[in-house]
Motif scaffolding. Structure first.
Motif, mmCIF file in Angstrom:
data_model
loop_
_atom_site.group_PDB
_atom_site.id
_atom_site.type_symbol
_atom_site.label_atom_id
_atom_site.label_comp_id
_atom_site.label_asym_id
_atom_site.label_seq_id
_atom_site.Cartn_x
_atom_site.Cartn_y
_atom_site.Cartn_z
ATOM 1 N N LYS A 152 1.636 -9.459 -10.797
ATOM 2 C CA LYS A 152 2.096 -8.081 -11.051
ATOM 3 C C LYS A 152 0.922 -7.114 -11.251
ATOM 4 C CE LYS A 152 6.500 -7.918 -10.637
ATOM 5 N NZ LYS A 152 7.093 -7.170 -9.554
ATOM 6 N N PRO A 153 -0.081 -7.450 -12.079
ATOM 7 C CA PRO A 153 -1.201 -6.512 -12.225
ATOM 8 C C PRO A 153 -1.994 -6.310 -10.921
ATOM 9 C CG PRO A 153 -1.243 -8.120 -13.997
ATOM 10 C CD PRO A 153 -0.168 -8.534 -13.051
ATOM 11 N N LEU A 154 -2.009 -7.311 -10.046
ATOM 12 C CA LEU A 154 -2.780 -7.209 -8.806
ATOM 13 C C LEU A 154 -1.954 -6.756 -7.611
ATOM 14 C CD1 LEU A 154 -4.953 -10.423 -9.177
ATOM 15 C CD2 LEU A 154 -5.614 -8.060 -9.617
ATOM 16 N N GLU A 155 -0.700 -6.421 -7.834
ATOM 17 C CA GLU A 155 0.191 -6.058 -6.737
ATOM 18 C C GLU A 155 -0.294 -4.831 -5.954
ATOM 19 O OE1 GLU A 155 4.377 -4.812 -7.550
ATOM 20 O OE2 GLU A 155 4.744 -6.731 -6.554
ATOM 21 N N ARG A 156 -0.965 -3.924 -6.605
ATOM 22 C CA ARG A 156 -1.414 -2.712 -5.923
ATOM 23 C C ARG A 156 -2.518 -2.974 -4.897
ATOM 24 N NH1 ARG A 156 -5.597 0.322 -9.739
ATOM 25 N NH2 ARG A 156 -6.334 -1.512 -10.841
ATOM 26 N N PHE A 157 -3.150 -4.146 -4.941
ATOM 27 C CA PHE A 157 -4.206 -4.481 -3.997
ATOM 28 C C PHE A 157 -3.696 -5.167 -2.731
ATOM 29 C CE2 PHE A 157 -6.390 -4.407 -8.127
ATOM 30 C CZ PHE A 157 -7.298 -3.407 -7.854
ATOM 31 N N ARG A 158 -2.414 -5.425 -2.683
ATOM 32 C CA ARG A 158 -1.841 -6.115 -1.515
ATOM 33 C C ARG A 158 -2.029 -5.302 -0.254
ATOM 34 N NH1 ARG A 158 3.601 -8.866 -2.163
ATOM 35 N NH2 ARG A 158 2.723 -9.943 -0.408
ATOM 36 N N LEU A 159 -2.342 -5.989 0.824
ATOM 37 C CA LEU A 159 -2.550 -5.297 2.091
ATOM 38 C C LEU A 159 -1.241 -4.994 2.801
ATOM 39 C CD1 LEU A 159 -5.694 -7.141 3.427
ATOM 40 C CD2 LEU A 159 -5.547 -4.898 2.383
ATOM 41 N N THR A 160 -0.231 -5.825 2.605
ATOM 42 C CA THR A 160 1.072 -5.563 3.204
ATOM 43 C C THR A 160 2.101 -5.547 2.098
ATOM 44 O OG1 THR A 160 1.323 -7.927 3.595
ATOM 45 C CG2 THR A 160 0.529 -6.613 5.433
ATOM 46 N N PRO A 161 2.663 -4.394 1.774
ATOM 47 C CA PRO A 161 3.609 -4.330 0.668
ATOM 48 C C PRO A 161 4.849 -5.164 0.934
ATOM 49 C CG PRO A 161 3.152 -2.145 1.574
ATOM 50 C CD PRO A 161 2.442 -3.138 2.408
ATOM 51 N N VAL A 162 5.266 -5.885 -0.066
ATOM 52 C CA VAL A 162 6.447 -6.728 0.020
ATOM 53 C C VAL A 162 7.314 -6.429 -1.200
ATOM 54 C CG1 VAL A 162 7.290 -9.095 0.070
ATOM 55 C CG2 VAL A 162 5.175 -8.522 1.224
ATOM 56 N N LYS A 163 8.617 -6.306 -1.012
ATOM 57 C CA LYS A 163 9.521 -6.047 -2.129
ATOM 58 C C LYS A 163 9.790 -7.343 -2.892
ATOM 59 C CE LYS A 163 12.635 -4.475 0.535
ATOM 60 N NZ LYS A 163 13.914 -4.046 1.047
ATOM 61 N N PHE A 164 9.883 -7.217 -4.213
ATOM 62 C CA PHE A 164 10.244 -8.360 -5.055
ATOM 63 C C PHE A 164 11.476 -8.048 -5.840
ATOM 64 C CE2 PHE A 164 7.001 -11.301 -4.303
ATOM 65 C CZ PHE A 164 5.891 -10.561 -3.979
#
Length: 164
Positions: A152-164
């Motif tokens: 969760k804290p690192l979610e903003r660094f994802r290259l392809t956004p994915v819904k959870f």
């Protein structure tokens, strides 16, 4: 920063993180060691997706084995950690609405299976490598716990956004 530069930069950073987490904390075993590096392997797949995660995890983990004096395990580690990252990244991409835990456990089992088959080939014995299976699973579960805490804290660094 354009997207290609971002992908290359994140891949290099995750490769370094995987190397450091694998090399920094080692709990020695008679045939190797266990470490928290599987958390970085899974985070690589979470942030970079299947292919970027495969590259970062495979090279970072195999390099840690090479520079740590476990040269015989470089190829098995490359395959095991690369497949672990690819499977998790693929499952996250394919099933974005599912819980991330459902993607991590098949990846950990695949990693354990690759190590088992590799050790069967290296030792020429199917019974001896069974000793390491619980330790591989423990190491993988430790990685799952790390990613569960950090995703969760690192979610903003994802290259392809994915819904959870």
């Amino acid at each position: 920063m354009n997207e290609q530069t971002r992908k290359i930069t994140y891949t290099a950073l995750m490769m370094a993180l995987t190397f450091i987490m694998t090399s920094l904390i080692k709990i020695p075993l008679p045939t190797g060691y266990i470490h928290p590096g599987d958390g970085a392997v899974l985070l690589s797949a979470y942030i970079l997706g299947p292919w970027g995660g495969l590259i970062a995890a495979a090279i970072g983990s195999a390099s840690a084995d090479y520079f740590g004096g476990y040269g015989a395990y470089v190829l098995p580690t490359f395959i095991a950690k690369g497949s672990m990252a690819f499977i998790f990244g693929y499952l996250m991409k394919r099933f974005p609405d599912k819980n991330i835990l459902l993607g991590m456990f098949p990846a950990v089992i695949a990693m354990t299976a690759v190590y088992y088959v590799s050790e069967v080939i290296m030792y020429g014995n199917i019974a001896g490598p069974l000793v390491n299976v619980p330790f591989s699973l423990l190491q993988g579960v430790f990685g799952v716990v790390l990613v569960t805490i950090l995703h969760k804290p690192l979610e903003r660094f994802r290259l392809t956004p994915v819904k959870f």
